[in-house]
Write an enzyme that holds these catalytic residues in place. Sequence first.
Site, mmCIF file in Angstrom:
data_model
loop_
_atom_site.group_PDB
_atom_site.id
_atom_site.type_symbol
_atom_site.label_atom_id
_atom_site.label_comp_id
_atom_site.label_asym_id
_atom_site.label_seq_id
_atom_site.Cartn_x
_atom_site.Cartn_y
_atom_site.Cartn_z
ATOM 1 N N ARG A 86 69.398 -3.392 76.494
ATOM 2 C CA ARG A 86 69.853 -3.748 74.818
ATOM 3 C C ARG A 86 70.844 -5.059 74.582
ATOM 4 N NH1 ARG A 86 74.886 -2.768 76.184
ATOM 5 N NH2 ARG A 86 74.234 -2.386 78.281
ATOM 6 N N TYR A 225 63.799 -0.536 71.232
ATOM 7 C CA TYR A 225 63.828 -0.432 73.031
ATOM 8 C C TYR A 225 64.899 0.360 73.353
ATOM 9 C CZ TYR A 225 67.063 -0.420 77.633
ATOM 10 O OH TYR A 225 67.894 0.035 78.596
ATOM 11 N N GLY A 227 67.900 1.574 74.447
ATOM 12 C CA GLY A 227 69.410 1.886 74.485
ATOM 13 C C GLY A 227 69.747 0.810 72.128
ATOM 14 N N LYS A 234 73.856 5.422 72.743
ATOM 15 C CA LYS A 234 75.036 4.698 72.743
ATOM 16 C C LYS A 234 75.536 4.673 71.679
ATOM 17 C CE LYS A 234 73.755 3.825 77.231
ATOM 18 N NZ LYS A 234 74.766 4.545 77.946
ATOM 19 N N HIS A 254 81.258 6.978 79.127
ATOM 20 C CA HIS A 254 80.766 5.274 79.524
ATOM 21 C C HIS A 254 79.844 6.675 81.071
ATOM 22 C CE1 HIS A 254 77.565 2.713 80.332
ATOM 23 N NE2 HIS A 254 77.086 3.699 80.902
ATOM 24 N N SER A 276 77.030 -0.581 83.503
ATOM 25 C CA SER A 276 75.215 -0.161 82.726
ATOM 26 C C SER A 276 74.443 -0.302 84.002
ATOM 27 C CB SER A 276 74.306 -0.805 81.576
ATOM 28 O OG SER A 276 75.509 -0.298 80.682
ATOM 29 N N ALA A 277 73.601 0.551 84.812
ATOM 30 C CA ALA A 277 72.916 -0.268 85.620
ATOM 31 C C ALA A 277 74.148 -0.266 87.346
ATOM 32 C CB ALA A 277 71.763 -1.609 85.632
ATOM 33 N N CYS A 278 74.930 0.160 86.967
ATOM 34 C CA CYS A 278 76.021 0.518 87.972
ATOM 35 C C CYS A 278 76.329 1.929 89.244
ATOM 36 C CB CYS A 278 77.618 -0.239 87.822
ATOM 37 S SG CYS A 278 77.032 -2.055 87.855
ATOM 38 N N LYS A 280 75.568 5.361 88.106
ATOM 39 C CA LYS A 280 76.256 7.254 87.323
ATOM 40 C C LYS A 280 75.077 7.626 88.060
ATOM 41 C CE LYS A 280 76.496 5.157 83.521
ATOM 42 N NZ LYS A 280 77.173 3.817 83.570
ATOM 43 N N ASN A 282 72.723 7.966 89.991
ATOM 44 C CA ASN A 282 72.595 7.861 90.925
ATOM 45 C C ASN A 282 73.950 8.718 92.004
ATOM 46 O OD1 ASN A 282 70.331 5.962 92.940
ATOM 47 N ND2 ASN A 282 70.900 5.275 91.305
ATOM 48 N N ASP A 301 75.270 9.734 82.395
ATOM 49 C CA ASP A 301 75.488 8.443 81.317
ATOM 50 C C ASP A 301 76.641 8.528 80.390
ATOM 51 O OD1 ASP A 301 74.807 6.040 81.082
ATOM 52 O OD2 ASP A 301 74.017 6.537 79.193
ATOM 53 N N SER A 393 63.911 -1.538 84.042
ATOM 54 C CA SER A 393 62.452 -0.148 83.169
ATOM 55 C C SER A 393 62.901 1.203 83.421
ATOM 56 C CB SER A 393 60.953 -0.455 84.622
ATOM 57 O OG SER A 393 61.452 -0.904 85.801
ATOM 58 N N ARG A 394 62.486 1.916 83.154
ATOM 59 C CA ARG A 394 63.442 3.097 82.931
ATOM 60 C C ARG A 394 62.130 4.078 83.461
ATOM 61 N NH1 ARG A 394 69.298 3.300 82.175
ATOM 62 N NH2 ARG A 394 69.710 0.558 81.852
ATOM 63 N N ARG A 425 80.795 -3.417 89.882
ATOM 64 C CA ARG A 425 79.775 -4.070 91.172
ATOM 65 C C ARG A 425 80.391 -5.304 91.265
ATOM 66 N NH1 ARG A 425 73.825 -4.434 91.781
ATOM 67 N NH2 ARG A 425 73.556 -2.603 90.231
ATOM 68 N N PHE A 520 74.640 4.764 98.186
ATOM 69 C CA PHE A 520 74.543 5.977 97.989
ATOM 70 C C PHE A 520 74.634 7.326 98.061
ATOM 71 C CE2 PHE A 520 71.600 2.088 97.724
ATOM 72 C CZ PHE A 520 71.303 2.339 96.244
ATOM 73 N N GLU A 522 76.098 8.685 101.165
ATOM 74 C CA GLU A 522 76.962 7.935 101.681
ATOM 75 C C GLU A 522 78.279 7.789 100.678
ATOM 76 O OE1 GLU A 522 76.838 8.922 104.542
ATOM 77 O OE2 GLU A 522 74.663 8.120 104.623
#
Length: 611
Positions: A86, A225, A227, A234, A254, A276-278, A280, A282, A301, A393-394, A425, A520, A522
């Site tokens: 993005r 891309y 996003g 978004k 979000h 983002s990338a924190c 969700k 997972n 998301d 990558s997605r 994070r 993860f 846990e």
Amino acid sequence: MTTSTDNRPAGAIPGLDHAPTTHHALLAWVHEVAELTTPEKVVWCDGSDDEWRRLTISLVEAGTLVRVPQKPHSFLATSDPRDVARAEDRTYICSENADDAGPTNNWMDPVDMNIIMTELYRGSMSGRTMYVLPFCMGPLAEENPKLGVEITDSAYVAVSMRLMTRMGAMALEKFGEDADFVKALHSVGAPLKPGQADVAWPCSDVKYITHFPEDRTIWSYGSGYGGNSLLGKKSYALRIASVMARDEGWLAEHMLILKLTSPAGAVHYVAAAFPSACGKTNLAMLQPTLPGWKAETLGDDIAWMRFGDDGRLYAVNPEFGFFGVAPGTGYRTNPVAMRMVEQGNTIFTNVALTDTGDVWWEGMTDTAPEHLTDWQGRDWHPDSTEPAAHPNSRFCTPIQQCPSIAPEWDDPAGVPISAILFGGRRASTIPLVTESRHWQHGVFLGATLSSETTAAATGEVGVVRRDPMAMLPFTGYHVGDYFAHWLSLGERADPAKLSRIFGVNWFRRGEDGRFLWPGFRENSRVLAWILGRIEGTADATDTPLGAVPTAGDLDLTGLDINPADVDEALTIDPAEWSAELDLIRDWFATVGDKLPTALREEFDALTRRLA
Ligand code: GTP
Ligand code: SPV
Ligand code: MN
């Protein structure tokens, strides 16, 4: 309007008049865009399997996609290396008043932006096909389905929108003659001259991702891309929808949506906002390690939440697929996602290819294959210095393929949310889990959420920034008004029925740099504690930040971990908090005059409690 660069009347553009609709405003808009952008032809997409086959075949011929033979109906796209995430610095909220966009959004006067972008769009689809994609965000069975149409000159966008939204005939059916819809225009900004050869990933160095909140309109230019180009996601479901939600008294967030069933059979739904990338995706696909617990997925998301007649907050996932971060998704960390993409029907972007025709990315397996073709088409070996897959990558996969999908995922009534989690994070400072004291305090936790930046957006990675409610790049209006909206929903609600708000941080590190909490699967132990708090069965200590457990309050049965690490992950360090208060003070100064008094009071109260 006579804007066609080759002076060809728009009516002569093949396909333009093959509209499968009589919706007047839609027809008028499609004609207007075709005249301006002068595509070679127009395709009205129906979302069928046949269309998917045709489009993916043409994308393979164009070199945009390559087949992934080891996975059925799956493809790899590798983007221009300058178009991988993005572009937040190119993203605009063009409200009529600058003050409605606020300090966290780029703003330009809508008239000025209209002039700039109209000139960019003029002839921008020359030599390309213009796809018209009717779509619906959220269940089609909704009383007032949230409709949109994306016009794009990218077939990659067309096939991806088919995975991510309810796209095509099933959506168009809901348009009738005059239903309202969001207009979303996208061009990669790479017109082709007659005879000019195309490239595999057309895009432009000039990029704009622009939103006109009053007109409920989105204009995106120059990027392919996800996003920046899959405008249902978004741009619509967060930026435009957040404005709709403000006006209509609901929330567009979000957030993932997760269903949890305890060993005693109690069902709770949890929504969680992480930047983002924190984490969700997972957490949304969590398989609990705690015996007897069951987790099911509703969304990974975006959550749209509104109060039901019973006074509880209900969430629906507006999306129809997952656009998940590949690196770090592995058989050990997220086996559900692995089983999901193994079924195929997936478009991967910027991952690596194995010599046997399968995909690979960092973290998929414990050891890397001996040889790969990296995301830029180069030979890659385990001793290569750069990652084989781009860090952002997605995978893009239909939601129905998720092995842990909850049966009620498409229910227009949504699911009642017991707990809302805000998580970032942070290597230090923020405890593994904190329970807020009440809604207002929980809104303060969300409003002060911070996180290290990730590869999901262009720019530096690993810099701590405030990311309120994980919505920093996605709030379609002034962040101070957004906080006031959150507070006002709490004021109107029955506190006994309101979702309880928690803060989490899976990413705290010890002095040696390793994660203190295994994370993860846990994380189910933290969720069990959270639901234990709601049910009144879990213990905690009252701290200046809110209620925080000790390691002894968490169920760590069977977990091979030093309890001292868990206690460290739960520590509140006075020196770190002194620095944190300064950062929050600076952030609130940035928000400015629209910062609600209630949040300033929460800040003062926290300062006093920490003193
Ligand atoms: P967006 O799709 O960008 O909004 O991201 P997301 O919040 O869905 O992120 P996702 O779940 O895909 O996670 C991104 C990265 O965080 C991946 O590399 C994961 O491996 C990593 N991650 C997720 N959960 C945990 C966790 O509990 N602990 C640790 N250490 N890493 C995690
Ligand atoms: C994010 O960056 O938060 C995403 C991926 O979910 S994208 O749709 O590309 O924005
Ligand atoms: Mn996201």
